[in-house]
Scaffold this motif. Structure first.
Motif, PDB file in Angstrom:
ATOM      1  N   GLY A  68       0.816  -1.214   0.000  1.00 51.58           N
ATOM      2  CA  GLY A  68       0.000   0.000   0.000  1.00 51.58           C
ATOM      3  C   GLY A  68       0.845   1.257   0.000  1.00 51.58           C
ATOM      4  O   GLY A  68       0.577   2.208  -0.756  1.00 51.58           O
ATOM      5  N   VAL A  69       1.880   1.305   0.830  1.00 49.23           N
ATOM      6  CA  VAL A  69       2.723   2.508   0.877  1.00 49.23           C
ATOM      7  C   VAL A  69       3.651   2.581  -0.332  1.00 49.23           C
ATOM      8  O   VAL A  69       4.018   3.669  -0.776  1.00 49.23           O
ATOM      9  CB  VAL A  69       3.517   2.611   2.193  1.00 49.23           C
ATOM     10  CG1 VAL A  69       2.597   2.997   3.339  1.00 49.23           C
ATOM     11  CG2 VAL A  69       4.272   1.333   2.515  1.00 49.23           C
ATOM     12  N   ALA A  70       4.021   1.433  -0.882  1.00 51.15           N
ATOM     13  CA  ALA A  70       4.826   1.448  -2.110  1.00 51.15           C
ATOM     14  C   ALA A  70       4.026   2.076  -3.250  1.00 51.15           C
ATOM     15  O   ALA A  70       4.546   2.911  -4.007  1.00 51.15           O
ATOM     16  CB  ALA A  70       5.266   0.035  -2.472  1.00 51.15           C
ATOM     17  N   ALA A  71       2.756   1.697  -3.350  1.00 57.66           N
ATOM     18  CA  ALA A  71       1.897   2.265  -4.391  1.00 57.66           C
ATOM     19  C   ALA A  71       1.644   3.746  -4.141  1.00 57.66           C
ATOM     20  O   ALA A  71       1.623   4.556  -5.081  1.00 57.66           O
ATOM     21  CB  ALA A  71       0.571   1.503  -4.435  1.00 57.66           C
ATOM     22  N   LEU A  72       1.451   4.125  -2.884  1.00 56.38           N
ATOM     23  CA  LEU A  72       1.218   5.529  -2.547  1.00 56.38           C
ATOM     24  C   LEU A  72       2.446   6.370  -2.862  1.00 56.38           C
ATOM     25  O   LEU A  72       2.329   7.485  -3.394  1.00 56.38           O
ATOM     26  CB  LEU A  72       0.835   5.661  -1.077  1.00 56.38           C
ATOM     27  CG  LEU A  72       0.550   7.076  -0.574  1.00 56.38           C
ATOM     28  CD1 LEU A  72      -0.604   7.717  -1.349  1.00 56.38           C
ATOM     29  CD2 LEU A  72       0.239   7.058   0.921  1.00 56.38           C
ATOM     30  N   ALA A  73       3.626   5.863  -2.543  1.00 55.02           N
ATOM     31  CA  ALA A  73       4.859   6.589  -2.857  1.00 55.02           C
ATOM     32  C   ALA A  73       4.982   6.815  -4.354  1.00 55.02           C
ATOM     33  O   ALA A  73       5.355   7.909  -4.811  1.00 55.02           O
ATOM     34  CB  ALA A  73       6.067   5.825  -2.331  1.00 55.02           C
ATOM     35  N   ALA A  74       4.657   5.797  -5.137  1.00 54.43           N
ATOM     36  CA  ALA A  74       4.715   5.925  -6.595  1.00 54.43           C
ATOM     37  C   ALA A  74       3.698   6.951  -7.095  1.00 54.43           C
ATOM     38  O   ALA A  74       3.985   7.746  -8.001  1.00 54.43           O
ATOM     39  CB  ALA A  74       4.459   4.565  -7.244  1.00 54.43           C
ATOM     40  N   GLN A  75       2.519   6.938  -6.500  1.00 59.22           N
ATOM     41  CA  GLN A  75       1.475   7.886  -6.886  1.00 59.22           C
ATOM     42  C   GLN A  75       1.886   9.318  -6.581  1.00 59.22           C
ATOM     43  O   GLN A  75       1.709  10.221  -7.408  1.00 59.22           O
ATOM     44  CB  GLN A  75       0.185   7.536  -6.139  1.00 59.22           C
ATOM     45  CG  GLN A  75      -0.986   8.461  -6.395  1.00 59.22           C
ATOM     46  CD  GLN A  75      -2.193   8.080  -5.540  1.00 59.22           C
ATOM     47  OE1 GLN A  75      -2.439   6.909  -5.282  1.00 59.22           O
ATOM     48  NE2 GLN A  75      -2.916   9.071  -5.074  1.00 59.22           N
TER      49      GLN A  75
ATOM     50  N   ALA B  54       2.873  12.418  -9.308  1.00 54.63           N
ATOM     51  CA  ALA B  54       2.174  13.704  -9.282  1.00 54.63           C
ATOM     52  C   ALA B  54       3.121  14.873  -9.049  1.00 54.63           C
ATOM     53  O   ALA B  54       2.670  16.018  -8.918  1.00 54.63           O
ATOM     54  CB  ALA B  54       1.099  13.680  -8.210  1.00 54.63           C
ATOM     55  N   GLY B  55       4.424  14.585  -8.973  1.00 58.20           N
ATOM     56  CA  GLY B  55       5.404  15.653  -8.795  1.00 58.20           C
ATOM     57  C   GLY B  55       5.877  15.837  -7.377  1.00 58.20           C
ATOM     58  O   GLY B  55       6.653  16.756  -7.085  1.00 58.20           O
ATOM     59  N   GLY B  56       5.430  14.976  -6.464  1.00 59.97           N
ATOM     60  CA  GLY B  56       5.848  15.062  -5.075  1.00 59.97           C
ATOM     61  C   GLY B  56       7.047  14.182  -4.789  1.00 59.97           C
ATOM     62  O   GLY B  56       7.681  13.635  -5.696  1.00 59.97           O
ATOM     63  N   SER B  57       7.330  14.015  -3.511  1.00 57.15           N
ATOM     64  CA  SER B  57       8.497  13.239  -3.080  1.00 57.15           C
ATOM     65  C   SER B  57       8.089  12.359  -1.912  1.00 57.15           C
ATOM     66  O   SER B  57       7.543  12.844  -0.917  1.00 57.15           O
ATOM     67  CB  SER B  57       9.623  14.190  -2.666  1.00 57.15           C
ATOM     68  OG  SER B  57      10.748  13.473  -2.203  1.00 57.15           O
ATOM     69  N   ALA B  58       8.344  11.047  -2.039  1.00 58.52           N
ATOM     70  CA  ALA B  58       7.914  10.121  -0.995  1.00 58.52           C
ATOM     71  C   ALA B  58       8.704   8.832  -1.076  1.00 58.52           C
ATOM     72  O   ALA B  58       9.217   8.466  -2.134  1.00 58.52           O
ATOM     73  CB  ALA B  58       6.420   9.819  -1.126  1.00 58.52           C
ATOM     74  N   GLU B  59       8.785   8.147   0.055  1.00 56.43           N
ATOM     75  CA  GLU B  59       9.413   6.836   0.112  1.00 56.43           C
ATOM     76  C   GLU B  59       8.730   5.996   1.185  1.00 56.43           C
ATOM     77  O   GLU B  59       8.283   6.529   2.208  1.00 56.43           O
ATOM     78  CB  GLU B  59      10.908   6.954   0.416  1.00 56.43           C
ATOM     79  CG  GLU B  59      11.215   7.593   1.759  1.00 56.43           C
ATOM     80  CD  GLU B  59      12.704   7.758   1.996  1.00 56.43           C
ATOM     81  OE1 GLU B  59      13.366   6.727   2.249  1.00 56.43           O
ATOM     82  OE2 GLU B  59      13.188   8.892   1.940  1.00 56.43           O
ATOM     83  N   PRO B  60       8.601   4.686   0.976  1.00 54.11           N
ATOM     84  CA  PRO B  60       7.995   3.824   1.995  1.00 54.11           C
ATOM     85  C   PRO B  60       8.998   3.461   3.079  1.00 54.11           C
ATOM     86  O   PRO B  60      10.202   3.339   2.810  1.00 54.11           O
ATOM     87  CB  PRO B  60       7.577   2.588   1.197  1.00 54.11           C
ATOM     88  CG  PRO B  60       8.521   2.551   0.038  1.00 54.11           C
ATOM     89  CD  PRO B  60       8.895   3.966  -0.274  1.00 54.11           C
ATOM     90  N   VAL B  61       8.507   3.301   4.292  1.00 53.35           N
ATOM     91  CA  VAL B  61       9.318   2.788   5.408  1.00 53.35           C
ATOM     92  C   VAL B  61       8.471   1.732   6.107  1.00 53.35           C
ATOM     93  O   VAL B  61       7.382   2.010   6.588  1.00 53.35           O
ATOM     94  CB  VAL B  61       9.757   3.896   6.392  1.00 53.35           C
ATOM     95  CG1 VAL B  61      10.816   4.777   5.765  1.00 53.35           C
ATOM     96  CG2 VAL B  61       8.578   4.752   6.839  1.00 53.35           C
ATOM     97  N   VAL B  62       8.951   0.515   6.136  1.00 54.05           N
ATOM     98  CA  VAL B  62       8.156  -0.612   6.635  1.00 54.05           C
ATOM     99  C   VAL B  62       8.774  -1.145   7.920  1.00 54.05           C
ATOM    100  O   VAL B  62       9.939  -1.562   7.932  1.00 54.05           O
ATOM    101  CB  VAL B  62       8.060  -1.719   5.572  1.00 54.05           C
ATOM    102  CG1 VAL B  62       7.268  -2.911   6.110  1.00 54.05           C
ATOM    103  CG2 VAL B  62       7.419  -1.183   4.294  1.00 54.05           C
TER     104      VAL B  62
END
Length: 260
Positions: free
Chosen positions: A52-59, A63-71
């Motif tokens: 879920g967070v991997a997909a959200l980070a990609a989304q 969209a031009g933002g910056s994100a990474e998953p941490v599990v």
């Protein structure tokens, strides 16, 4: 060192790193997405739903933002310590949204010790495990925002959720005490207490730790006669996490359509 921002900046959180725990759920993902539009780099926490967070980070990135998953598991001291150490290796985390929590409902006479302990552990001890190591680096920047997601259940109670209400009530109290400790260093600490919030993952709406409410119950319980949307909660959290909320601290703010 983070980039200076102003309240009028269309990306007022540019240069800030923000951790959202429980980011794989409807509310957590809405909060993370909102913070990303304001320019923050998102650290998206999950445990049971890493996809879920991997997909959200990609989304967010698309969209031009910056994100990474941490599990990692908020219930595991060593895992949280390792994860926070890794986060801090890239710089301070100046925004912490403690959204993760679980519910395991039972009427109190029939509640098992494991049900009590696990709910308290994730919602309350999890807050301590992940926030405490991040605070000192945050204080050194003289700017920070901690927003804890509480619940109407902690304010009004809810049958079958003595454990959840206790956990969130303690989180509300911790919010007020921690706000006093950190206020002079430019760090605010607030709690948001949602009521019944619509969830696209469920057939109905949820609130008070996952309890289900049908349309008739919502009309009976909520004066505005509808469930709230995750995006409405996210807007409030994003405001509290932004530069314009610097004079708001130690508060528990309800967002529940007028419930008492």
């Amino acid at each position: 060192m983070t980039t200076p921002t102003s309240a009028s900046d269309p990306r007022p959180l540019a240069g800030k790193r923000a951790l959202v725990t429980g980011a794989s759920g409807a509310l957590g993902s809405a909060i993370a997405s909102r913070l990303a539009t304001l320019g923050a780099h998102l650290l998206l926490h999950a445990h049971s739903r890493p996809e879920g967070v991997a997909a959200l980070a990609a989304q967010i990135t698309a969209a031009g933002g910056s994100a990474e998953p941490v599990v990692f598991d908020l219930g595991d001291d060593a895992a949280v310590a390792a994860a926070t150490t890794q986060m801090l290796a890239c710089g301070p985390v100046q925004i912490v949204i403690n959204n993760a929590g679980i519910h395991d409902d039972a009427v109190f006479p029939g509640m098992k010790a494991t049900q009590w302990q696990r709910v308290i552990d994730i919602s309350l001890n999890g807050f301590f495990r992940v926030t405490q190591p991040l605070v000192l680096p945050m204080l050194r920047t003289r700017w920070g925002r901690i927003v804890n997601i509480g619940s109407v259940a902690a304010l009004a109670g809810n049958r079958g959720q003595v454990n959840y209400a206790a956990a969130k009530g303690a989180l509300h109290s911790a919010t007020k005490a921690l706000a006093l400790e950190l206020a002079s260093r430019g760090v605010t600490v607030n709690a948001v207490a949602p009521g019944i919030i619509a969830s696209p993952m469920a057939t109905g709406s949820t609130g008070a730790g996952g309890a289900a409410f049908d349309a008739a119950a919502i009309k009976r319980l909520v004066p505005v006669q509808r469930a709230g949307q995750p995006e409405e909660v996210a807007a409030l959290v994003a405001f509290l996490a932004g530069p314009e909320a610097g004079y708001i601290t130690g508060q528990v703010i309800s967002i529940n359509g007028g419930m008492r």
